[in-house]
Design an enzyme around this catalytic site. Structure first.
Site, PDB file in Angstrom:
ATOM      1  N   LYS A  82       4.767  -0.877  -1.700  1.00  0.00           N
ATOM      2  CA  LYS A  82       3.549  -1.656  -2.016  1.00  0.00           C
ATOM      3  C   LYS A  82       3.054  -2.419  -0.796  1.00  0.00           C
ATOM      4  O   LYS A  82       1.858  -2.573  -0.599  1.00  0.00           O
ATOM      5  CB  LYS A  82       3.800  -2.633  -3.173  1.00  0.00           C
ATOM      6  CG  LYS A  82       4.205  -1.940  -4.470  1.00  0.00           C
ATOM      7  CD  LYS A  82       3.124  -1.883  -5.519  1.00  0.00           C
ATOM      8  CE  LYS A  82       3.434  -0.786  -6.501  1.00  0.00           C
ATOM      9  NZ  LYS A  82       2.803  -0.796  -7.762  1.00  0.00           N
ATOM     10  N   LYS A 117      -0.223   5.563 -11.660  1.00  0.00           N
ATOM     11  CA  LYS A 117      -1.576   5.196 -12.068  1.00  0.00           C
ATOM     12  C   LYS A 117      -2.416   4.719 -10.895  1.00  0.00           C
ATOM     13  O   LYS A 117      -3.625   4.659 -10.987  1.00  0.00           O
ATOM     14  CB  LYS A 117      -1.585   4.201 -13.226  1.00  0.00           C
ATOM     15  CG  LYS A 117      -0.716   2.983 -13.110  1.00  0.00           C
ATOM     16  CD  LYS A 117      -0.907   2.128 -14.363  1.00  0.00           C
ATOM     17  CE  LYS A 117       0.335   1.447 -14.861  1.00  0.00           C
ATOM     18  NZ  LYS A 117       0.837   0.384 -14.007  1.00  0.00           N
ATOM     19  N   LYS A 155       5.923  10.748  -7.453  1.00  0.00           N
ATOM     20  CA  LYS A 155       5.863  10.530  -8.902  1.00  0.00           C
ATOM     21  C   LYS A 155       4.402  10.397  -9.341  1.00  0.00           C
ATOM     22  O   LYS A 155       3.539  10.019  -8.534  1.00  0.00           O
ATOM     23  CB  LYS A 155       6.667   9.285  -9.305  1.00  0.00           C
ATOM     24  CG  LYS A 155       6.045   7.952  -8.945  1.00  0.00           C
ATOM     25  CD  LYS A 155       6.682   6.806  -9.751  1.00  0.00           C
ATOM     26  CE  LYS A 155       5.883   5.531  -9.568  1.00  0.00           C
ATOM     27  NZ  LYS A 155       6.151   4.488 -10.518  1.00  0.00           N
TER      28      LYS A 155
HETATM   29  P1  ATP Z   1       1.609   1.769 -10.104  1.00  0.00           P
HETATM   30  O1  ATP Z   1       1.045   3.069  -9.621  1.00  0.00           O
HETATM   31  O2  ATP Z   1       0.580   0.717 -10.382  1.00  0.00           O
HETATM   32  O3  ATP Z   1       2.779   1.294  -9.309  1.00  0.00           O
HETATM   33  P2  ATP Z   1       3.082   3.142 -12.105  1.00  0.00           P
HETATM   34  O4  ATP Z   1       2.285   4.239 -12.694  1.00  0.00           O
HETATM   35  O5  ATP Z   1       4.127   3.482 -11.125  1.00  0.00           O
HETATM   36  O6  ATP Z   1       2.121   2.045 -11.537  1.00  0.00           O
HETATM   37  P3  ATP Z   1       4.465   1.026 -13.520  1.00  0.00           P
HETATM   38  O7  ATP Z   1       3.558   0.021 -14.099  1.00  0.00           O
HETATM   39  O8  ATP Z   1       5.189   0.698 -12.269  1.00  0.00           O
HETATM   40  O9  ATP Z   1       3.698   2.398 -13.335  1.00  0.00           O
HETATM   41  O10 ATP Z   1       5.512   1.485 -14.591  1.00  0.00           O
HETATM   42  C1  ATP Z   1       5.455   1.310 -15.981  1.00  0.00           C
HETATM   43  C2  ATP Z   1       6.608   2.054 -16.604  1.00  0.00           C
HETATM   44  O11 ATP Z   1       6.377   3.459 -16.515  1.00  0.00           O
HETATM   45  C3  ATP Z   1       7.952   1.821 -15.939  1.00  0.00           C
HETATM   46  O12 ATP Z   1       8.962   1.742 -16.918  1.00  0.00           O
HETATM   47  C4  ATP Z   1       8.149   3.022 -15.082  1.00  0.00           C
HETATM   48  O13 ATP Z   1       9.501   3.302 -14.872  1.00  0.00           O
HETATM   49  C5  ATP Z   1       7.472   4.100 -15.896  1.00  0.00           C
HETATM   50  N1  ATP Z   1       6.935   5.139 -15.044  1.00  0.00           N
HETATM   51  C6  ATP Z   1       5.939   5.006 -14.135  1.00  0.00           C
HETATM   52  N2  ATP Z   1       5.651   6.157 -13.546  1.00  0.00           N
HETATM   53  C7  ATP Z   1       6.482   7.077 -14.111  1.00  0.00           C
HETATM   54  C8  ATP Z   1       6.655   8.479 -13.933  1.00  0.00           C
HETATM   55  N3  ATP Z   1       5.934   9.165 -13.075  1.00  0.00           N
HETATM   56  N4  ATP Z   1       7.588   9.099 -14.673  1.00  0.00           N
HETATM   57  C9  ATP Z   1       8.332   8.411 -15.560  1.00  0.00           C
HETATM   58  N5  ATP Z   1       8.207   7.097 -15.785  1.00  0.00           N
HETATM   59  C10 ATP Z   1       7.302   6.427 -15.068  1.00  0.00           C
END
Ligand code: ATP
Ligand code: LTN
Length: 334
Positions: free
Chosen positions: A115, A200, A197
């Site tokens: 980040k 969002k 991964k």
């Molecule tokens: P950002 O892109 O804003 O960092 P993110 O999509 O990575 O967001 P988070 O808000 O960090 O999402 O995560 C919310 C939940 O979703 C957490 O429990 C995280 O482990 C899960 N998660 C996020 N991305 C994935 C993924 N690609 N596969 C499985 N679980 C995920």
């Protein structure tokens, strides 16, 4: 533990639109195991401001996320669904835990490094101590289990370390939480770059399936998903694109990877991608319909927000008072 009940805590940030990764890796698992625990599902808005947010947008997204928790199948009468910012104990405990966390530990956090690289113009102290606030979330409710995706494991480990360190000084104050990783969906990958991964905050909208994507969009994104030229549907690390599609299909249909491989034995990528797209559409449709319905009922959602914040505060205050006493803060005069 609270009394004789096992506690589950989890949370999500209201930054960006939720993806299929968030659903399969987190939300869907929450719904599966919620019944076995006293549960707290928070919309962690304090965490969100570690990245600069537009206030009106943040408020809207936070409400949508809270509504989505319910739309996904969490009954708000049984599960405590609330905004982190409505319970001041999170920030208060985070401060105390900051004093039990080492700079060196926080320096090792890969999410911070990622980040910080992404937001080089705003590497604030909140971003650095983000894992401490997360530890406070979890420890405040004496959580036994914390369902998260794989990317959050490091944060869970630091939470355990902080709790153990605190307990070593003051006795058995905190329950030591265990992570809960779902069998499938723990790591859904980007449809455009299977090395990453699904996230969002990805700038490429084709890389992620958003929970509010309509059927045509979902199918189109799967048709364009990056695979490889091996033209074989096998589950192996050397083919991460196909492996990801197998994981997604498996998570949506409840099938193990081997079953999926057998089902599509000898079939082409085109046909498989179509089937994955349709399975995802079938998963998302009921969620989208419930979300649309719930969103219209302002009074109902408002009621949930109020009563659940009170419930969360009750439990949070119990732990907080105990901690304040242990560290030597003066008693409150009643
Ligand atoms: P950002 O892109 O804003 O960092 P993110 O999509 O990575 O967001 P988070 O808000 O960090 O999402 O995560 C919310 C939940 O979703 C957490 O429990 C995280 O482990 C899960 N998660 C996020 N991305 C994935 C993924 N690609 N596969 C499985 N679980 C995920
Ligand atoms: N850091 C998590 C969100 C989060 C969380 C938590 C998850 C904040 N506090 C407590 C589980 C338990 C994330 O970015 N996914």
């Amino acid at each position: 533990m609270i009394g004789d009940q096992k506690v589950l805590f989890s949370g999500m940030q209201a930054t960006g639109n939720l993806t299929l990764g968030n659903y399969l890796g987190a939300l869907k698992n929450w719904v599966h195991i919620a019944d076995e625990y006293l549960t707290f599902f928070s919309v962690v808005d304090l965490h969100s401001i570690t990245i600069r947010q537009d206030p009106a947008e943040l408020r809207k997204r936070a409400r949508n996320l809270l509504t989505l928790y319910i739309a996904a199948g969490l009954d708000p009468e049984k599960n405590c669904i609330y905004y982190q910012s409505h319970v001041s104990g999170h920030a208060e405990l985070a401060w105390i835990l900051n004093c039990f966390t080492y700079m060196g530990e926080l320096n090792r956090m890969t999410q911070f490094k990622d980040k910080a690289a992404k937001h080089a113009d705003n590497i604030n102290a909140g971003l650095f101590t983000y894992p401490v606030l997360m530890a406070a979330d979890i420890l405040l409710y004496q959580a036994d289990v914390v369902p998260v995706g794989k990317d959050q494991m490091q944060h869970l480990e630091i939470t355990r370390d902080i709790a153990q360190r605190f307990n070593a000084v003051y006795g058995d104050v905190f329950t030591i939480p265990e992570p809960y990783l779902g069998k499938t969906g723990a790591k859904i990958r980007s449809l455009q770059d299977p090395e990453k991964k699904m996230s969002k905050s990805d700038e490429n909208p084709n890389a992620s399936i958003y929970l509010m994507d309509d059927a045509d969009t979902v199918i189109r994104k799967f048709k364009r998903a990056v695979t490889d030229s091996e033209a074989q549907i096998v589950y192996r690390d050397e083919q991460p694109g196909i492996q990801n599609l197998i994981d997604i299909y498996g998570a949506c249909t409840g099938k193990a990877p081997e079953e999926v491989v057998r089902e599509f034995d000898g079939k082409g990528y085109g046909e498989f991608k179509m089937a994955v797209g349709e399975a995802v559409v079938a998963q998302l449709r009921p969620l989208q319909e419930r979300f649309a319905q719930l969103s219209k009922d302002k009074a109902y959602i408002d009621g949930i927000i109020k009563s659940n914040a009170e419930k969360a505060s009750y439990y949070a205050t119990k732990t907080l008072r105990k901690v304040q006493k242990k560290v030597g803060f003066p008693d409150r005069i009643r």
